[in-house]
Design a protein around this motif. Structure first.
Motif, PDB file in Angstrom:
ATOM      1  N   TYR A  93     -20.552  42.805  62.236  1.00 35.70           N
ATOM      2  CA  TYR A  93     -21.425  42.785  61.059  1.00 35.70           C
ATOM      3  C   TYR A  93     -22.865  43.150  61.409  1.00 35.70           C
ATOM      4  O   TYR A  93     -23.585  43.757  60.617  1.00 35.70           O
ATOM      5  CB  TYR A  93     -21.369  41.411  60.407  1.00 35.70           C
ATOM      6  N   THR A 106     -19.932  46.551  57.799  1.00 36.81           N
ATOM      7  CA  THR A 106     -20.189  45.528  56.783  1.00 36.81           C
ATOM      8  C   THR A 106     -19.246  45.660  55.590  1.00 36.81           C
ATOM      9  O   THR A 106     -19.552  45.194  54.499  1.00 36.81           O
ATOM     10  CB  THR A 106     -21.650  45.605  56.297  1.00 36.81           C
ATOM     11  N   SER A 109     -15.769  40.712  54.424  1.00 36.68           N
ATOM     12  CA  SER A 109     -16.409  39.410  54.214  1.00 36.68           C
ATOM     13  C   SER A 109     -15.497  38.318  54.776  1.00 36.68           C
ATOM     14  O   SER A 109     -14.312  38.551  55.024  1.00 36.68           O
ATOM     15  CB  SER A 109     -16.630  39.150  52.718  1.00 36.68           C
ATOM     16  N   ILE A 301     -21.465  35.294  58.604  1.00 37.17           N
ATOM     17  CA  ILE A 301     -21.511  36.442  57.698  1.00 37.17           C
ATOM     18  C   ILE A 301     -21.218  35.939  56.282  1.00 37.17           C
ATOM     19  O   ILE A 301     -20.721  34.823  56.118  1.00 37.17           O
ATOM     20  CB  ILE A 301     -20.518  37.549  58.109  1.00 37.17           C
TER      21      ILE A 301
END
Length: 318
Positions: A93, A106, A109, A301
């Motif tokens: 990330y 990125t 998630s 993250i």
């Protein structure tokens, strides 16, 4: 671009897919795990079979090269979900360490952390090693080259003022490290894995070992610098001959999902994971570690909106 496409084709071709949850389901999710003899694969399969039924989802379980490969597969749009170490997902990330040359990724998630992967530093008592500081000048295996274990070793040694130049560094897998230990070719080795770890369990059937603890002040410094670490106590008796609790650090086996996966699907998967944790624990030993507080701690993250919605509902996050 051509090189990237070829790399992803190689990852895909090297993967083996099985259907873990069958039937005419409302959603279909491709889940990347790890090698088909490893914990990621067996845990992912057990989880997929159980929450697939409860959340009306068909899981296709994919055997892969684990954390880094899984993140690359999500980024390429080849899978929807994966199990990874939370330190490796942090590197991805932020574009550091394992992903320094690749750049930041990125496109994924966090969904939930599920169980601990413990930093275990095994040393030979006859080598005179009693603390991590004593590793200086010794023959030490730090895991496979470029692995998450190698970076764990680098970070922990640096907390004690030791660099790889200060040890006779060897890059060996867990099983190869255990063999080298038996043959007196190394004095110590790092293993980041669930405890007990098979390679260490096999080792203690014929060898004496010491497991080195991480001092509290060093652990605090490491957690401040690397927020993916958490404190973990290896209970005395986990390994034959190691009777005292050992304070160390751990990273977490964590479910991540593509940002493109819709909120309802991720919410339903997250809810089903915790609603059915007892059934998962009956199917796989690591399911016993599923815990709401643990699931959100040490995640550096953002959570997917679907997971965040569930965790807010149950009060796991504010």
């Amino acid at each position: 671009m051509k090189k990237r496409i070829l790399k992803m084709m190689g990852l895909i071709l090297s993967s083996t897919m099985i259907l873990a949850a069958c039937g005419d389901k409302g959603s279909s999710v491709k889940l990347a795990t790890g090698g088909n003899t490893g914990t990621y694969y067996s845990f992912g399969t057990a989880m997929g079979q159980i929450i697939g039924e409860k959340a009306d989802i068909s899981f296709n379980i994919q055997s892969t090269g684990a954390s880094k490969a899984n993140i690359q597969l999500i980024d390429a749009g080849e899978v929807d979900m994966a199990i990874v170490q939370n330190d490796v997902m942090d590197y991805a990330y932020n574009g550091t360490d394992l992903f320094l040359s690749d750049g930041a990724v990125t496109s994924f998630s966090a969904m939930a952390a599920v169980y601990a992967e413990v930093v275990q530093i095994v040393a030979n008592p006859s080598s005179g090693i009693k603390t991590i500081a004593d590793l200086k000048g010794k023959n030490v295996s730090v895991g496979d080259a470029g692995s998450g274990v190698e970076f764990n070793a680098k970070q922990i040694l640096e907390a004690y003022g030791i660099t790889f130049d200060d040890i006779n560094k060897q890059n060996l897998s867990f099983s190869a490290s255990a063999d080298a230990y038996k043959d007196s070719k190394i004095d110590a080795f790092f293993a980041t894995a669930g405890a007990p770890t098979t390679a260490i369990m096999d080792l203690v059937t014929s060898q004496d070992i010491t497991i080195l603890g991480i001092d509290e002040d060093k652990a605090e410094d490491l957690m401040a610098s690397y927020p993916f670490y958490t404190v973990y106590d290896i209970p005395g008796g986990t390994y034959t001959g190691v009777d005292e609790d050992i304070k160390t650090l751990a990273v977490k086996a964590t479910f991540i999902v593509s940002n493109d996966l819709d909120e309802d699907t991720v919410y339903n998967m997250t809810k089903a994971l915790f609603d059915n944790k007892d059934a998962i624990a009956s199917a796989h030993a690591k399911g016993k570690e599923i815990d709401l507080a643990y699931a959100v701690e040490g995640i550096s993250i953002p959570f997917h909106s679907g997971a965040e919605k569930y965790f807010r509902e149950v009060g796991a996050i504010d």
